[in-house]
Design a protein around this motif. Structure first.
Motif, PDB file in Angstrom:
ATOM      1  N   ASP A  23      -8.604  -8.454   2.065  1.00  0.00           N
ATOM      2  CA  ASP A  23      -7.337  -7.540   2.311  1.00  0.00           C
ATOM      3  C   ASP A  23      -6.221  -8.014   1.135  1.00  0.00           C
ATOM      4  N   SER A  24      -6.081  -7.251   0.119  1.00  0.00           N
ATOM      5  CA  SER A  24      -5.203  -7.421  -1.062  1.00  0.00           C
ATOM      6  C   SER A  24      -4.038  -6.550  -0.634  1.00  0.00           C
ATOM      7  N   ASP A  25      -2.720  -7.210  -1.343  1.00  0.00           N
ATOM      8  CA  ASP A  25      -1.614  -6.754  -1.538  1.00  0.00           C
ATOM      9  C   ASP A  25      -1.548  -5.729  -2.712  1.00  0.00           C
ATOM     10  N   GLY A  26      -0.472  -4.913  -2.435  1.00  0.00           N
ATOM     11  CA  GLY A  26      -0.132  -3.974  -3.501  1.00  0.00           C
ATOM     12  C   GLY A  26      -0.969  -2.618  -3.468  1.00  0.00           C
ATOM     13  N   ALA A  27      -0.385  -1.547  -4.326  1.00  0.00           N
ATOM     14  CA  ALA A  27      -1.047  -0.267  -4.495  1.00  0.00           C
ATOM     15  C   ALA A  27      -2.553  -0.169  -4.651  1.00  0.00           C
ATOM     16  N   TRP A  28      -2.849  -0.794  -5.854  1.00  0.00           N
ATOM     17  CA  TRP A  28      -4.067  -0.547  -6.359  1.00  0.00           C
ATOM     18  C   TRP A  28      -5.052  -1.759  -6.144  1.00  0.00           C
TER      19      TRP A  28
END
Length: 323
Positions: free
Chosen positions: A292-297
């Motif tokens: 799970d990555s942070d940020g919009a893209w």
């Protein structure tokens, strides 16, 4: 003798391969530190832990005399077939997200709207519509967390064109000046980076996971670890039936295959590749894990490489191969 590390990029516009290589290494170093391998960072970024190569093929998508690198650059007939493939890929991705119990009501509304745009009742937009279906649906989908603002991609139209590179590779009917089709020329770039005599760790992203899988089936060297990131291989209608050889299987040279996906990465529509890819003779098959990555893209390779779950096994494989 240092092991080789080969990065294989995915879809996107023309890029600076050296800058991308530095970005990917920095991200991997960040992830390695988070995985408790701070003592190995200098070897990774300094180049003495591995002979690092970046298999760049993005320039091959640029057709002489045309603008752009997406499906439209291949000509009208190929463009139409490419748009249909991209529409199928997105439709499957939308259906997968709709079937996810974790999808929120707000996300579901966006997804249902996009689905109607991809497959309007009675094909209401008429002839030549697949491209418009895709652009309209992507405009809606950009409200989702994983596509919001489309990261570095400027618009739904540009995103649709970039996704068309998947179709151009899989359609396998674009000859170059030497007569070799586009997919062959792309795989040559990857093959040229592999070590035929020593171990090669391969990290492939997006469309690059398809390219790497096919290239490795012809490779006779040792690949102790293959890492795939944000892979569309499991997309059953648009990608999986077109992967070669059929049925898709782990290459004989691969000793371990780790596949990573992010829930918000719409390119990885069916992420559990072990459900679709057969094992090789050594019983190696993909092992998929969610990050799970942070940020919009969330689709960029650097987002994946910065994860401890991804970079940890990578540096451990390089250390084992170099010992």
């Amino acid at each position: 003798m240092r092991p080789r590390l080969v990065f294989v990029h995915g879809i996107g516009g023309p890029r600076d391969a050296e800058a991308d290589l530095e970005e990917w290494l920095r991200a991997a170093a960040h992830g390695a530190r988070a995985a408790g391998h701070g003592d190995r960072l200098s070897g990774l970024t300094g180049g003495w832990a591995a002979d690092v190569r970046f298999a760049y093929y993005g320039d091959l998508f640029r057709t002489p005399g045309s603008q752009g690198t997406g499906a439209a650059a291949a000509g009208p007939r190929a463009s139409r077939r490419g748009e249909e493939l991209v529409a199928g890929l997105l439709l499957e991705a939308v259906d997968e997200r709709l079937a996810d119990p974790a999808t929120t009501p707000g996300e579901a509304r966006v997804l249902h709207h996009a689905r109607t745009q991809l497959a309007p009742p009675g094909d209401a937009q008429g002839a030549g519509a697949p491209g418009r279906h895709v652009v309209n649906a992507l405009t809606s989908l950009m409200a989702l967390p994983g596509l919001r603002s489309a990261g570095g991609w400027l618009s739904a139209r540009l995103t649709a064109g970039t996704l068309g590179q998947v179709a151009r590779y899989l359609n396998r009917d674009e000859p170059g000046e030497d007569g070799a089709h586009l997919d062959v020329r792309i795989r040559r770039r990857v093959t040229a980076c592999l070590d035929a005599d020593g171990p090669t760790v391969v990290v492939a992203h997006s469309l690059g996971t398809v390219v790497a899988l096919e290239a490795l089936h012809a490779h006779r060297g040792e690949v102790p670890l293959l890492i795939t990131l944000g892979s569309p291989i499991g997309t059953r209608t648009a990608v999986l039936p077109r992967v070669r050889p059929q049925p898709p299987s782990a290459p004989a040279c691969v000793g371990r295959w780790l596949n990573f996906w992010d829930r918000d990465d719409i390119v990885a529509a069916r992420p559990r590749l072990e459900d679709f890819v057969l094992p090789n003779a050594s019983s190696v098959r993909p092992v998929s894990s969610r990050v799970d990555s942070d940020g919009a893209w969330v689709h960029p390779a650097a987002k994946y490489l910065a994860q401890a779950a991804v970079a940890g096994p990578l540096v451990e494989a390089l250390a084992a191969a170099g010992s």
